[in-house]
Design a protein around this motif. Structure first.
Motif, PDB file in Angstrom:
ATOM      1  N   LYS A  88       0.642  -1.240  -0.025  1.00  0.00           N
ATOM      2  CA  LYS A  88      -0.042   0.048  -0.132  1.00  0.00           C
ATOM      3  C   LYS A  88       0.903   1.238   0.267  1.00  0.00           C
ATOM      4  CE  LYS A  88      -2.802   0.497   3.272  1.00  0.00           C
ATOM      5  NZ  LYS A  88      -3.871   0.470   4.133  1.00  0.00           N
ATOM      6  N   GLU A  89       1.995   1.363   0.481  1.00  0.00           N
ATOM      7  CA  GLU A  89       2.823   2.547   0.796  1.00  0.00           C
ATOM      8  C   GLU A  89       3.640   2.594  -0.510  1.00  0.00           C
ATOM      9  OE1 GLU A  89       5.221   2.150   4.292  1.00  0.00           O
ATOM     10  OE2 GLU A  89       3.220   1.798   5.685  1.00  0.00           O
ATOM     11  N   PRO A  90       3.905   3.958  -0.811  1.00  0.00           N
ATOM     12  CA  PRO A  90       4.482   4.374  -2.095  1.00  0.00           C
ATOM     13  C   PRO A  90       6.049   4.173  -1.964  1.00  0.00           C
ATOM     14  CG  PRO A  90       3.400   6.183  -1.242  1.00  0.00           C
ATOM     15  CD  PRO A  90       3.099   4.996  -0.420  1.00  0.00           C
ATOM     16  N   LYS A  91       6.428   3.376  -1.295  1.00  0.00           N
ATOM     17  CA  LYS A  91       8.138   3.238  -1.203  1.00  0.00           C
ATOM     18  C   LYS A  91       8.914   3.364  -2.588  1.00  0.00           C
ATOM     19  CE  LYS A  91       7.447   0.981   3.068  1.00  0.00           C
ATOM     20  NZ  LYS A  91       7.668  -0.253   3.845  1.00  0.00           N
ATOM     21  N   ILE A  92       8.578   2.622  -3.358  1.00  0.00           N
ATOM     22  CA  ILE A  92       9.386   2.559  -4.558  1.00  0.00           C
ATOM     23  C   ILE A  92       9.352   4.083  -5.246  1.00  0.00           C
ATOM     24  CG2 ILE A  92       9.537   1.436  -6.781  1.00  0.00           C
ATOM     25  CD1 ILE A  92       8.320  -1.055  -5.788  1.00  0.00           C
ATOM     26  N   GLU A  93       8.124   4.704  -5.443  1.00  0.00           N
ATOM     27  CA  GLU A  93       8.137   5.899  -5.989  1.00  0.00           C
ATOM     28  C   GLU A  93       8.994   6.841  -5.220  1.00  0.00           C
ATOM     29  OE1 GLU A  93       5.367   4.238  -5.169  1.00  0.00           O
ATOM     30  OE2 GLU A  93       4.417   3.939  -7.091  1.00  0.00           O
TER      31      GLU A  93
END
Length: 133
Positions: A113-118
């Motif tokens: 759910k978390e946008p870590k890659i972006e």
């Protein structure tokens, strides 16, 4: 093949009333003289001794049979307790594995759910929206 514990296999217990034998002796005494009484007395004594031996042997066999049954019952109880304990351990292991899988799935969902890659690659926190593209 007969049952392992077939009642026909065991002898009937000897008579429990030895007084019945004495009644026969008293009847014989009334009917016969001293010689007849001596013969019947000897036969009666032999029969009483034989009945006593049979009762003793029968009691010993039954005692041995009861001991064997108690030993087998104790073994069955121990085996039953061991099986119950094994089943409990299996259920607990399955429950722990299931809880571990649920926990791992919850962590994976939160991570996805978390946008870590972006954030790491592009420095942005915006999520992709299907409407805006």
């Amino acid at each position: 093949m007969p049952d392992p514990l077939d009642p026909a296999e065991f002898d009937a217990p000897p008579p429990a009333d030895p007084g019945a034998d004495y009644r026969v002796l008293l009847d014989a005494m009334r009917q016969a003289g001293a010689d007849g009484i001596a013969q019947q007395s000897a036969a009666l004594v032999q029969r009483i001794e034989q009945d006593a031996r049979q009762r003793l042997e029968w009691g010993q066999r039954m005692g041995t049979a009861v001991d064997d049954l108690q030993r087998v019952a104790g073994q069955l109880q121990r085996v039953s307790a061991g099986i119950w304990w094994d089943r409990l351990k299996e259920w607990l292991s399955a429950a722990l594995i299931g809880l571990g899988l649920i926990f791992a799935a919850a962590l994976a969902y939160q991570w996805a759910k978390e946008p870590k890659i972006e954030q790491r690659l592009y420095g942005c926190t915006a999520r992709w929206d299907a409407k805006t593209g």
